[in-house]
Scaffold this active site. Sequence first.
Site, PDB file in Angstrom:
ATOM      1  N   ALA A 192     124.725  46.822 -27.819  1.00  0.00           N
ATOM      2  CA  ALA A 192     125.058  47.452 -29.093  1.00  0.00           C
ATOM      3  C   ALA A 192     123.766  47.848 -29.788  1.00  0.00           C
ATOM      4  CB  ALA A 192     125.851  46.486 -29.982  1.00  0.00           C
ATOM      5  N   MET A 193     123.900  48.667 -30.836  1.00  0.00           N
ATOM      6  CA  MET A 193     122.715  49.183 -31.519  1.00  0.00           C
ATOM      7  C   MET A 193     122.901  49.135 -33.024  1.00  0.00           C
ATOM      8  SD  MET A 193     119.714  50.434 -31.389  1.00  0.00           S
ATOM      9  CE  MET A 193     118.817  50.820 -32.883  1.00  0.00           C
ATOM     10  N   GLU A 194     121.864  48.632 -33.696  1.00  0.00           N
ATOM     11  CA  GLU A 194     121.942  48.305 -35.125  1.00  0.00           C
ATOM     12  C   GLU A 194     121.647  49.468 -36.060  1.00  0.00           C
ATOM     13  OE1 GLU A 194     119.452  47.138 -33.025  1.00  0.00           O
ATOM     14  OE2 GLU A 194     117.530  47.122 -34.050  1.00  0.00           O
ATOM     15  N   ASN A 195     121.892  50.724 -35.677  1.00  0.00           N
ATOM     16  CA  ASN A 195     121.625  51.870 -36.558  1.00  0.00           C
ATOM     17  C   ASN A 195     122.089  51.578 -37.982  1.00  0.00           C
ATOM     18  OD1 ASN A 195     121.234  53.464 -34.030  1.00  0.00           O
ATOM     19  ND2 ASN A 195     123.449  53.126 -33.901  1.00  0.00           N
TER      20      ASN A 195
ATOM     21  N   HIS B 195     124.571  39.633 -34.444  1.00  0.00           N
ATOM     22  CA  HIS B 195     123.204  40.065 -34.124  1.00  0.00           C
ATOM     23  C   HIS B 195     122.908  41.438 -34.732  1.00  0.00           C
ATOM     24  CE1 HIS B 195     119.602  40.395 -31.477  1.00  0.00           C
ATOM     25  NE2 HIS B 195     119.888  41.687 -31.539  1.00  0.00           N
ATOM     26  N   GLU B 196     123.765  42.391 -34.480  1.00  0.00           N
ATOM     27  CA  GLU B 196     123.513  43.748 -34.979  1.00  0.00           C
ATOM     28  C   GLU B 196     123.563  43.773 -36.501  1.00  0.00           C
ATOM     29  OE1 GLU B 196     122.306  45.503 -32.750  1.00  0.00           O
ATOM     30  OE2 GLU B 196     123.120  44.445 -31.016  1.00  0.00           O
TER      31      GLU B 196
ATOM     32  N   HIS C 279     120.388  42.444 -38.043  1.00  0.00           N
ATOM     33  CA  HIS C 279     119.276  43.389 -37.958  1.00  0.00           C
ATOM     34  C   HIS C 279     119.111  44.190 -39.252  1.00  0.00           C
ATOM     35  CE1 HIS C 279     117.281  43.282 -34.142  1.00  0.00           C
ATOM     36  NE2 HIS C 279     118.338  43.563 -33.413  1.00  0.00           N
TER      37      HIS C 279
ATOM     38  N   GLU D 101     113.478  41.450 -32.530  1.00  0.00           N
ATOM     39  CA  GLU D 101     114.473  40.916 -31.594  1.00  0.00           C
ATOM     40  C   GLU D 101     114.423  39.390 -31.489  1.00  0.00           C
ATOM     41  OE1 GLU D 101     116.907  42.467 -30.802  1.00  0.00           O
ATOM     42  OE2 GLU D 101     116.281  44.529 -31.128  1.00  0.00           O
TER      43      GLU D 101
HETATM   44 ZN   LIG Z   1     118.651  43.341 -31.328  1.00  0.00          ZN
END
Ligand SMILES: [Zn+2]
Length: 854
Positions: A259-262, A294-295, A298, A317
């Site tokens: 996944a990505m925390e945009n 987690h995301e 961030h 991270e």
């Molecule tokens: Zn991360």
Amino acid sequence: MKDAAPATAPETFYLKDYKPFGFEVETVELTFKLAPNSTRVLSKIRFSPQDNAADPRFFLHGEALKLISAKIDGAPVTPELIAGGLICDTPGTPFTWEAEVEIAPAANTALEGLYMSSGMYCTQCEAEGFRKITYYPDRPDVMSTFSVRIEGDETVLLSNGNPAGSGEGWAEWHDPWPKPAYLFALVAGDLVNHPDHFTTRSGKDVELNIWVRPGDEGKCAFGMEALKKSMKWDEDVYGREYDLDIFNIVAVDDFNMGAMENKGLNIFNSSCVLASPETSTDANFERIEAIIAHEYFHNWTGNRITCRDWFQLCLKEGLTVFRDAQFTADMRSEPVKRIEDVIALRARQFPEDNGPLAHPPRPEQFQEINNFYTATVYEKGAEVIGMLKRLVGDDNYDKALDLYFDRHDGQACTIEDWLRVFEDATGRDLSQFKLWYSQAGTPRVKVSEDYADGSYTLTFEQSTPPTPGQPDKAPRVIPLAVGLLAANGDELRATEVLELIEAKQSFTFDGLASKPVPSILREFSAPVILERETTNAERAFLLAHDTDPFNRWEAGNALATETRVTMVTEGAAPDGAYLDALEKLVRDDTLDPAFRALVLSPPSQSEIAQTLHDRGVTPDPQKIYDAAETFAQTLAQQLETSLPRLYAATTVDGPYQPDANGAGLRALNGRILSLLTRLDGGEQAARQYQAADNMTQQYAALAALMKAENGERQSQAFFDQWQNDRLVMDKWFALQVACAAPDAAAKVATDLTRHTLFDMKNPNRFRAVMGALAGNHAGFHHASGAGYQLLAENLIALDSLNPQTTARMCAAFQTWKRYDSARQASIRVELERILATEGLSRDTHEMVSRILQG
Ligand SMILES: [Zn+2]
């Protein structure tokens, strides 16, 4: 043999070469006119030269872009297009840059930049994907506010920040928080949402959405609850509040990462957010909860405070993995989470740290940063923070974190900034501790002991084997949590943290009536390998009596390892005392079922191979496999009379709930079922399969049955039931390969790559088959070399489509020097074949070269 070096050697980037960008970016305005093969991206960016900017020309990153037009302050310019970007003269005063470029999302199979997945547009910009969207200073230390306009036919048009207007075929977004380009995101698709809201502690109402393809809306509730828990936890534990009016999550089927925390628009691999009892296992639920947390975390550790450059990746991270582990420990069981994390660390990070790919948590050079999204940066990065917290204490940790957020909000930071807040908050000198960030390799700590006249002395000697580019290592600060037990199991000394700072150092405990039994490295207080001469009797004592649950499990794990090793090297029968200890433990109803399940889970065959290698024995994968089978069969027979009762006692009644207690019971129940299947030929497993109303029990039954006579029939039934569910099908693909006998694994995997539902372009499906092959230790390392060959062929085929996933999966070969010369020779042939592939990506080239050289 063909020269393996590419025509032009890929450029290497060095930490020591860091220079700030010569311009500040004040604002970014982007307009997207979406079309699958010809999306137009218009950018309008306000630049101002920094005081120290010596060069009035500027360089903007750009890859795979068709430049249509460029202007500075409204006047057309003709920039010089070079590899990786463009160079242009600038006025030397603040100016506005405008560019129009064309890109082809539908042709983007690398899944970096703007691409299409099942008809929807989505982006992945970390680390360097934004340069595939438009020309830009694509580096994390350039932060700016973004305004985005999206024009497209899709019903849902999303970007970062808050909505700023919308109408038929368009939507506008504004993100007030300055961010680096890697946090940019755009999603456009015919999606449906699972809405909710959250009120922050200061009373602000935040709209929450999970966006999915129609049909998946029933799989969002768990993820939404996890998001709300995460938001509350970050307020309660870290004092961090969410900072936009809206938080969107989107599920995407084709995604390289988890996944990505945009900012404000997290994009998730659908496997890391979609969940339902019928299609997801307990392990899936736990992982989804952790990744959503987690995301979300961030937003402060990564987004509000970001990294100055990609060498500092572990700054965001390591800290965020540490935070999500704390969250999971709070939501579930602290000792169980710790044991699971150490199992994962040893399975993934230790081989990396002890092989050709070893690198420090903060690497000093790279060719392709995508190759450094590693277990070392993430998991060891988190371990380093855990040690820091242990050394300074919980209160000082909280003080330091408050200072970190106060001092660095809105900045792009370094590891030096991070350590300085701890030094300033505590007055402690962390210069020696900092070695954890710059030295690769797992330290070995050798323990010896001495007892005389009531005085007990522990002596520790630390050393770290050479790693690529680092032949010698200085002693590190190693926190060793130690407790002492009396012969009757009473705790003589509660846990105390000893700070090992010298190469060799002794610690004495006085006033002891007799020689104690030491419990060292409690809670796995440092990511090291402990070397201590001890007996199985003492291990069994600790397994029965240690008051530290981690070390209790660790003693059992050590016993399991010793038993396997003597089975392999001496052809011995499984150790009777160990079998007795296991039996006692598994029947002990006072113990947490999840803990008992972990004690019953054997060390992986790859770990046994590493242990043998460390002791100077060349591992034979087939013998290790045979020992595992014999051990399981012997344990099943030993428990024969109690297995049916244990099975019944651990069966969870009532409707399925993915909570920690139920999950622990089902994990133990699954272990017992697999033992029972070795005795009853699969009768009980078949009954469980029929009765199961949830994936955890259905999957456990299927896994147990795969090795029984009716395995194939059951597997077909599973396929028929779930063939239209992509995520469940990933499980089915992986299970076939994971359960295949050593001499059949490559064949099974080959057949699956020809299956109509195999799609190489989908990373989840590719990993399901090839990842399972690499994980089937005896199958992958079968003497025929068929496993090596098959993986290499598939990596070569994937490289031209998706370099990032290809390069990461090359790590399957990183342990190759453990094995005999024939296997090494087979692997070398495959690695050289990959390297000789014409047009090989920079990603894969770097990985394979490092593996070959190490
Ligand atoms: Zn991360």
